[in-house]
Structures are given as structure tokens and as C-alpha cells.
Design a protein around this motif. Structure first.
Motif, short mmCIF file in Angstrom:
data_model
loop_
_atom_site.label_atom_id
_atom_site.label_comp_id
_atom_site.label_asym_id
_atom_site.label_seq_id
_atom_site.Cartn_x
_atom_site.Cartn_y
_atom_site.Cartn_z
N ALA A 184 32.29 44.98 19.65
CA ALA A 184 32.33 45.35 18.24
C ALA A 184 33.57 44.80 17.54
O ALA A 184 33.60 44.70 16.31
CB ALA A 184 32.29 46.87 18.11
N PHE A 185 34.57 44.42 18.31
CA PHE A 185 35.84 43.96 17.72
C PHE A 185 36.02 42.45 17.85
O PHE A 185 37.12 41.93 17.63
CB PHE A 185 37.01 44.70 18.38
CG PHE A 185 36.92 46.19 18.25
CD1 PHE A 185 37.37 46.83 17.10
CD2 PHE A 185 36.35 46.96 19.26
CE1 PHE A 185 37.27 48.21 16.97
CE2 PHE A 185 36.24 48.34 19.14
CZ PHE A 185 36.70 48.97 17.99
N TYR A 195 32.33 37.20 20.92
CA TYR A 195 31.22 38.15 20.88
C TYR A 195 30.25 37.91 22.05
O TYR A 195 29.88 38.84 22.78
CB TYR A 195 30.51 38.01 19.54
CG TYR A 195 29.19 38.72 19.40
CD1 TYR A 195 29.13 40.09 19.16
CD2 TYR A 195 27.99 38.00 19.48
CE1 TYR A 195 27.90 40.73 19.01
CE2 TYR A 195 26.77 38.63 19.33
CZ TYR A 195 26.73 40.00 19.10
OH TYR A 195 25.52 40.62 18.95
N ARG A 215 30.17 45.53 8.05
CA ARG A 215 30.65 46.19 9.25
C ARG A 215 29.58 47.05 9.93
O ARG A 215 29.87 47.70 10.94
CB ARG A 215 31.87 47.05 8.93
CG ARG A 215 33.05 46.23 8.40
CD ARG A 215 34.31 47.06 8.31
NE ARG A 215 35.45 46.27 7.85
CZ ARG A 215 36.17 45.47 8.63
NH1 ARG A 215 35.87 45.36 9.90
NH2 ARG A 215 37.18 44.78 8.13
N ARG A 223 29.08 46.23 13.59
CA ARG A 223 30.22 46.66 14.42
C ARG A 223 30.17 48.18 14.64
O ARG A 223 30.39 48.65 15.76
CB ARG A 223 31.53 46.27 13.74
CG ARG A 223 31.71 44.75 13.59
CD ARG A 223 33.04 44.42 12.93
NE ARG A 223 33.19 42.99 12.65
CZ ARG A 223 33.67 42.10 13.52
NH1 ARG A 223 34.06 42.49 14.73
NH2 ARG A 223 33.77 40.82 13.18
#
Length: 465
Positions: A123-124, A131, A205, A208
Motif C-alpha cells: 500500500a505504500f 508495488y 488513495r 492504498r
């Protein structure tokens, strides 16, 4: 003095049943019955099945937003899912081997641990390469759930309740449902339009948040495994490893938990010296040869591999791009993000009745083989995907304890290998015509039905050794 003819007395040895110890164990486990411990294991193993499919489905759910944020072309958009499959290739085979050599219990805990850590870390990610790499590491952990969880559950349940392994597959569509539900909740609210010329990461977002939510769910599953039960090692595996004292102790513990009393001592099993590490590898290698040591075993092993490979690519091709397919198949009015993910969630609910139906069909006159063959051909026509879960229940039943984890892991590994190509192929076909990927997926399901029809072993009514 006449010569006396001396006749040697030939003692013909009585061949010992190589599986006698496991027949004895099956009798004891059936005597212990289906109690609190077994039901807890049922639900805890089901969590692994949820995690496996949940992560696969969530990648399909977040794919349009990831593509938009990192400006990934459609031809490469499936690379993230392919990295998961590459990780699962190593995970499914690696954890299967680990569970056969050092025991079921360590693998049971570590699979979810790795999946939770690296899934959350994805997610970061600040670019598409990072990724994909983190998703691959997540796949190493999650990829061990099917071979390990199905194996360990089967080795604790009585012979008469082995069909519960099929019901365990009910958790598989639940995983898809959870992934779709979080996607429906988070992505439309916190995402940019994936078709816009520019996607501002600050407004995108949702994907994420979804990965973080999935990581928290997986950590919660791990916590349940650690605190909800004091897990015992499989008594069948302990016998193969020469640890009969521990095996007998586990059997007495299980009986006590179920309010039963069993009569078994270490003298009921032959003396086998406790293995060293090198001996564990030798025992494992010898046991693995049984996969190919007769025409029947060879045919069964190859056909099971073919079933896993065809079902992997067909299933991934259909579900891996389902949100995009749903969106692009709307010809009159364009669907909003919320409507797309709502429809995706509704579709995942349809997998639950199939798992329930399969549970009853596998113990009917159709048996495991008939259910797989007939269901897969039907899936080829209707894409009603309950057949997927039957093979996951059938495979552990066919193989013996000494190589069960590895055999199931190898089948899963081969499925993941061919599954790597599915995201790329789907991306190309959807770019031409969304229906092409659907047609090819249906044809592969029908082919899987043909392979299943020729499987030589029916496990209905047969105790797993």
C-alpha cells in the motif's frame, strides 16, 4: 552311510501393510470424533482459503486505479497479478515441502504472517516496480495456504467427515466477497477517474486504503490462529517422522477435549528412530517417488496437474479482470465506479451456493470425479464456478501423509506457473474485445472437465492415508 537329503525350511515372510500405521491412526481419529478442536481447525483453516482468494480478488478490484496512478499501459497492467503468481509458485511448492519435512504447524503460522506483512507494505509503494515486488513477496506467503491448510485439516478429521474438506471451500468465495466489499466501500469514494487524462495521487488513495484494510484483515486472521487454539502437530506427520510418543500424546489430548477415552500406547506403533535433518530429507525424497511408481499413480498425478493448470488460467482470466469486464460490457450507459464495484460484489456472492452444492454432490453417486467433470463442463457453458473448489478438496485426499503437502504444493505450483500468463493474455484480449477473454476462459473450464473425467481414483468413502 547313505546320504541324507537335507531340506531347507523356507520361511516366507508375511508382508506388512505399508499403510497399517495410518489405518490404525484413521481408526483412532474416527473414534475421537468431530469435536471442539476439529471445528476450530475447520474455521482457522478456512481463514487461509479466505486470504488466498481475498488477495487475488483485491488486485483485480484496485487494478484500474493502480494503472491510472502509475500510468501503466493495458498490455503491462497484469504484471502486478503475475508477480503475485510468481510468488505463489515458490510459496505453494516451498510451503508444501516445508510442511512435509519440518511439520505442518510452522507453515500454518508463517504463511499468513508473510502475506500480512508484505500485502500491507504494498500500500505504500511509490512506483509500479516496488508495488509488483511487494506483491510477489506477499504471494510467497499466501501461496502456501491451500496446500498447507487443506492438508492439516484432513489429517485431524474422522474418515466419515472428510467431506468437510469440500465445505472448507465455502471460505474461498467469502474471500472474494470480502475483497469486493472493501473495494466497493473505499475505491469509489477515494479515487480519481481511471479514464481521465491525469490522475492526481492525492485524490487516488482508495486502492492504498484497500490494501491496508486487507492487511489488517490478514493480521486479524493470524491473531486468531495464535490465540484461538493451542495447535497440535498432525499425529500422522509425527508418525512418519518417527515421533510416536508425541503422536500418542496428541491423540490422547484430542480425545480428552472431545470427552472420549481411547486405548493407544507407543507400543501400538513400530519403533522408528527420531529423524535427523538429513534423514527427514531422505524420507521425504523416498516418499515423493510414490507419485510416479505405478501407472495408476503416474496417471493420477499428471491428470491432477493438468486440472490445476487449466483451472488456474481459466479462473484468473475470468476473475482477474472482472471489474474491467463489467465496466466495458455496459454498452448503453457507462457505469460509475460505485456501480462497477457493486456489481462485482454481487457477482462474488454467487460463488457461495456453488460451494455448498459441491459439498453434497461429492458424497452423492457422482463422487469427486463426477462432480468435477460435470461441473467443469457446465462451467464452460455458464461460468458457474463451484468446480474450482472441488479440486482443492479432492487433491489432498488422493495423496498420502508422507508427501501430501508437497504433492498438493506441486499441483498448486504448476497452476500458478500457467496462471502467470493469464493477466497478460486477458489484458490483450480485453483490449480487442472484452468477450474474447470470457470465451477462452469458458473453453478452458470445459477442457478441465475432460481431464477430471479420466482421473483414476475416486476418494468418496475412502479414508485418507
Amino acid at each position: 552311510m547313505s546320504d541324507e537329503k537335507k531340506h531347507d525350511v523356507v520361511n516366507v515372510p508375511v508382508e506388512k501393510d505399508a499403510d497399517a500405521d495410518f489405518h490404525k491412526l484413521n481408526e483412532l481419529i474416527s473414534e475421537i470424533g468431530m469435536g471442539t478442536y476439529q471445528w476450530k481447525m475447520f474455521y482457522l483453516c478456512g481463514l487461509g482459503w479466505i486470504a488466498d482468494n481475498m488477495w487475488l480478488q483485491i488486485l483485480a478490484t484496485i487494478l484500474p486505479q493502480v494503472k491510472a496512478e502509475f500510468s501503466v499501459p493495458s498490455s503491462l497492467s497484469g504484471f502486478g497479478t503475475s508477480c503475485v503468481f510468481i510468488g505463489m509458485i515458490f510459496g505453494s511448492l516451498g510451503w508444501g515441502v516445508v510442511s512435509d519435512i519440518i511439520g505442518r504447524r510452522p507453515a500454518f503460522i508463517l504463511t499468513l504472517t508473510l502475506g500480512a506483512i508484505f500485502g500491507t507494505a504494498a500500500a505504500f509503494a511509490n512506483n509500479f516496480t516496488v508495488y509488483c515486488a511487494l506483491l510477489g513477496l506477499m504471494g510467497v506467503g499466501v501461496g502456501g495456504n491451500l496446500p498447507v491448510d487443506g492438508t492439516i485439516f484432513l489429517e485431524f478429521v474422522p474418515h466419515g467427515r472428510q467431506s468437510l474438506l469440500m465445505l472448507l471451500s465455502l471460505f474461498w468465495p467469502v474471500g472474494a466477497m470480502i475483497g469486493a466489499l472493501f473495494g466497493w466501500w473505499l475505491i469509489p469514494t477515494y479515487s480519481c477517474d481511471p479514464d481521465a487524462a491525469f490522475c492526481d495521487p492525492a485524490l487516488n488513495r482508495g486502492w492504498r486504503y484497500t490494501l491496508v484494510a486487507m492487511g489488517c484483515v490478514t493480521f486479524a486472521m493470524l491473531l486468531f490462529r495464535l490465540v484461538f487454539i493451542q495447535m497440535r502437530e498432525s499425529p500422522k506427520w509425527l508418525i512418519t517422522a518417527g515421533r510416536k510418543e508425541e503422536a500418542v500424546a496428541v491423540l490422547h489430548d484430542l480425545a480428552k477435549m472431545n470427552g472420549k477415552e481411547i486405548h493407544v500406547t507407543v507400543d501400538d506403533f513400530p519403533d522408528v528412530q527420531r529423524e535427523t535433518a538429513s534423514e527427514s530429507y531422505k524420507r521425504f525424497a523416498h516418499s515423493l517417488k510414490e507419485l510416479f511408481n505405478s501407472p495408476k499413480n503416474l496417471r493420477s498425478t499428471i491428470l491432477i496437474w493438468l486440472v490445476w493448470m487449466t483451472i488456474s488460467i481459466a479462473y484468473t482470466m475470468f476473475y482477474g479482470f472482472l471489474p474491467e469486464f463489467i465496466k466495458k460490457s455496459s454498452t448503453d450507459v457507462a457505469l460509475t465506479l460505485g456501480e462497477t464495484y457493486r456489481n462485482f460484489f454481487i457477482q462474488t456472492l454467487c460463488g457461495i451456493p456453488g460451494s455448498i452444492a459441491g459439498t453434497f454432490l461429492v458424497d452423492s453417486r457422482l463422487g469427486r470425479k463426477g462432480t468435477m467433470a460435470g461441473g467443469a463442463i457446465g462451467v464452460g457453458i455458464s461460468l458457474f464456478l463451484f468446480t474450482t473448489t472441488v479440486i482443492y478438496a479432492y487433491t489432498p485426499e488422493v495423496f498420502k501423509t508422507g508427501h501430501r503437502g508437497t504433492a498438493v504444493g506441486m499441483a498448486s505450483c504448476l497452476g500458478r506457473i500457467v496462471g502467470v500468463s493469464a493477466p497478460f493474455l486477458s489484458g490483450i484480449l480485453i483490449g480487442v474485445n472484452p468477450n474474447y477473454a470470457l470465451y477462452l476462459s469458458a473453453g478452458l473450464f470445459a477442457l478441465m472437465g475432460v481431464f477430471a473425467a479420466f482421473l483414476p481414483i475416486e476418494t468418496r468413502g475412502r479414508a485418507a492415508l
